[in-house]
Scaffold this active site. Structure first.
Site, PDB file in Angstrom:
ATOM      1  N   GLU A 170       0.831  -1.211   0.000  1.00 54.36           N
ATOM      2  CA  GLU A 170       0.000   0.000   0.000  1.00 54.36           C
ATOM      3  C   GLU A 170       0.862   1.257   0.000  1.00 54.36           C
ATOM      4  O   GLU A 170       0.529   2.241  -0.648  1.00 54.36           O
ATOM      5  CB  GLU A 170      -0.951   0.011   1.212  1.00 54.36           C
ATOM      6  CG  GLU A 170      -2.070  -1.015   1.117  1.00 54.36           C
ATOM      7  CD  GLU A 170      -3.004  -0.769  -0.073  1.00 54.36           C
ATOM      8  OE1 GLU A 170      -3.007   0.346  -0.614  1.00 54.36           O
ATOM      9  OE2 GLU A 170      -3.711  -1.705  -0.465  1.00 54.36           O
ATOM     10  N   TYR A 174      -6.244   6.259   4.573  1.00 53.09           N
ATOM     11  CA  TYR A 174      -6.440   5.199   3.593  1.00 53.09           C
ATOM     12  C   TYR A 174      -5.639   3.935   3.954  1.00 53.09           C
ATOM     13  O   TYR A 174      -6.180   2.828   3.992  1.00 53.09           O
ATOM     14  CB  TYR A 174      -6.044   5.670   2.186  1.00 53.09           C
ATOM     15  CG  TYR A 174      -5.971   4.501   1.246  1.00 53.09           C
ATOM     16  CD1 TYR A 174      -7.136   3.921   0.770  1.00 53.09           C
ATOM     17  CD2 TYR A 174      -4.751   3.910   0.913  1.00 53.09           C
ATOM     18  CE1 TYR A 174      -7.092   2.795  -0.037  1.00 53.09           C
ATOM     19  CE2 TYR A 174      -4.691   2.797   0.110  1.00 53.09           C
ATOM     20  CZ  TYR A 174      -5.873   2.247  -0.361  1.00 53.09           C
ATOM     21  OH  TYR A 174      -5.827   1.130  -1.142  1.00 53.09           O
ATOM     22  N   ASP A 182      -9.717   4.951  -1.770  1.00 49.77           N
ATOM     23  CA  ASP A 182      -8.706   5.596  -2.621  1.00 49.77           C
ATOM     24  C   ASP A 182      -9.425   6.179  -3.846  1.00 49.77           C
ATOM     25  O   ASP A 182     -10.662   6.215  -3.901  1.00 49.77           O
ATOM     26  CB  ASP A 182      -7.592   4.605  -3.008  1.00 49.77           C
ATOM     27  CG  ASP A 182      -8.111   3.496  -3.913  1.00 49.77           C
ATOM     28  OD1 ASP A 182      -9.334   3.444  -4.172  1.00 49.77           O
ATOM     29  OD2 ASP A 182      -7.296   2.689  -4.376  1.00 49.77           O
TER      30      ASP A 182
END
Ligand code: SF4
Length: 373
Positions: A50, A133, A151
């Site tokens: 990520e 996020y 996102d």
């Protein structure tokens, strides 16, 4: 006789997580950081991927991820490594502040949590470089917690699904709330990845493949035929987007090739790395025609974005390393990297140098990553 066109009506059905998960079970993307169906991914891998995926595409991240994981197989290995080794392994991914935060986060996980990533969004948010996020993505994907990992892909899907008229970024809280409502109790991690996959492969920015979408029936934008009008965005700038190439030449004695712009005009008298012209139709594939010297040029992943008062700019950055003693071409000069702070570098050039050489190259606020909003 002419028959009136059918009027778009609001769909009656509500989107259901189960429909999306059925689609995901058949069409999920195979990605190196993903667990096999029915398994839960390792938190270290989810977190690493990520962070790498912030502002970088899946295609570009895949080889970096595999090499990085090979070099630092666990969070303990990463925390124990010198920061220089981490920066070196990160080289080419750009946005070097992410690599520094990555290292700091690994150390924090070792020191504060005994080498185990915490499982909740709230605890994850306290770690360096982890924003809303990433915290939601790690909590849901690695710990199967109900969380809304929103996102850009998810924003697009939800904006269309619910025909959200409010423009981004004001609509973010609403999108987050609507996403969270849809997250199922039993497979929150798969749900998060399924929405991401839907946004990346079906609900694409242009020409979404609605006929293949598991949420085609309840989608409000599709019912009205207005898919591509969402998400609504606040118009940030006037003026057409211009594009160009920036060339960073690093000499073996740490010299950087610079030039001074003409005194009149945009950024008059300021200092820059050589660049091409900035034009709406500029094609980076032809950038070598504008390179300031013969060298082995490397096109760096990612793009440097900057917004001037009258137009936004996107620069593709090329990097070349040349031997000590290489003379500067006419009208150009070398400045040692440690002396860059003495040069009148405008913000856009600081971004270019940070992109090419790391954030320590020149004092610069790097563009916001998803987690830094
Ligand atoms: S129906 Fe079309 S617009 Fe709606 S969510 Fe699916 S792909 Fe996106």
């Amino acid at each position: 006789m002419l028959t009136p066109a059918p009027r778009a009506t609001k769909p009656q059905a509500r989107p259901a997580a189960a429909d999306l998960l059925t689609w995901y079970d058949r069409h999920r993307r195979s990605l190196p950081w993903r667990a096999e169906p029915g398994e839960i991914a390792a938190p270290y891998r989810v977190w690493l991927s990520e962070i790498m995926l912030q502002q970088t595409t899946v295609m570009a991240v895949k080889p970096f991820y595999l090499r990085f994981l090979d070099r630092f197989p666990t969070v303990a290995d990463l925390a124990a490594a010198p920061v220089d080794a981490v920066m070196q392994a990160w080289a080419g991914l750009g946005y070097y502040s992410r690599a520094r935060n990555l290292h700091a986060c690994a150390i924090a996980v070792m020191e504060r949590h005994g080498g185990r990533f915490p499982a909740t969004e709230a605890e994850l948010l306290t770690l360096p470089g982890i924003g809303a996020y990433t915290a939601a993505a790690v909590a849901s994907i690695a710990f199967n917690q109900r969380a809304a990992a929103v996102d850009g892909n998810v924003e697009r899907v939800m904006s269309r699904l619910f025909a959200i008229e409010e423009a981004l970024p004001k609509s973010k809280p609403l999108i987050r709330a609507l996403t969270l409502e849809l997250v199922p109790d039993d497979r929150p991690g798969d749900f998060a990845q399924a929405v991401m996959d839907l946004g990346a492969t079906i609900c694409t920015p242009k020409r979404p493949a609605c006929a293949l979408c598991p949420w085609m029936v309840p989608c409000e934008a599709r019912a009205a035929g207005t898919q591509e009008l969402y998400p609504k965005k606040l118009k940030k700038v006037s003026g057409d987007l211009r594009r160009g190439a920036a060339f960073v030449v690093l000499r073996a004695d740490d010299g950087i090739l610079l030039r001074t712009r003409p005194p009149q005009g945009l950024l008059g008298g300021m200092v820059e790395t050589p660049t091409s012209a900035w034009e709406p139709s500029y094609e980076p594939a032809h950038a070598m025609l504008d390179a300031p010297m013969e060298a082995r040029w490397q096109r760096l992943p990612g793009i440097v974005r900057h917004v001037f008062t009258h137009f936004p700019l996107e620069l593709t950055v090329f990097l070349a390393k040349v031997p000590k003693g290489t003379p500067a071409p006419a009208d150009l000069r070398w400045t040692l990297r440690r002396d860059l702070h003495e040069e009148a570098l405008p913000g856009v050039m600081k971004k270019v140098l940070a992109h090419a050489l790391g954030s320590g190259a020149a004092p610069v606020k790097t563009p916001k990553a998803k987690d830094e909003r």
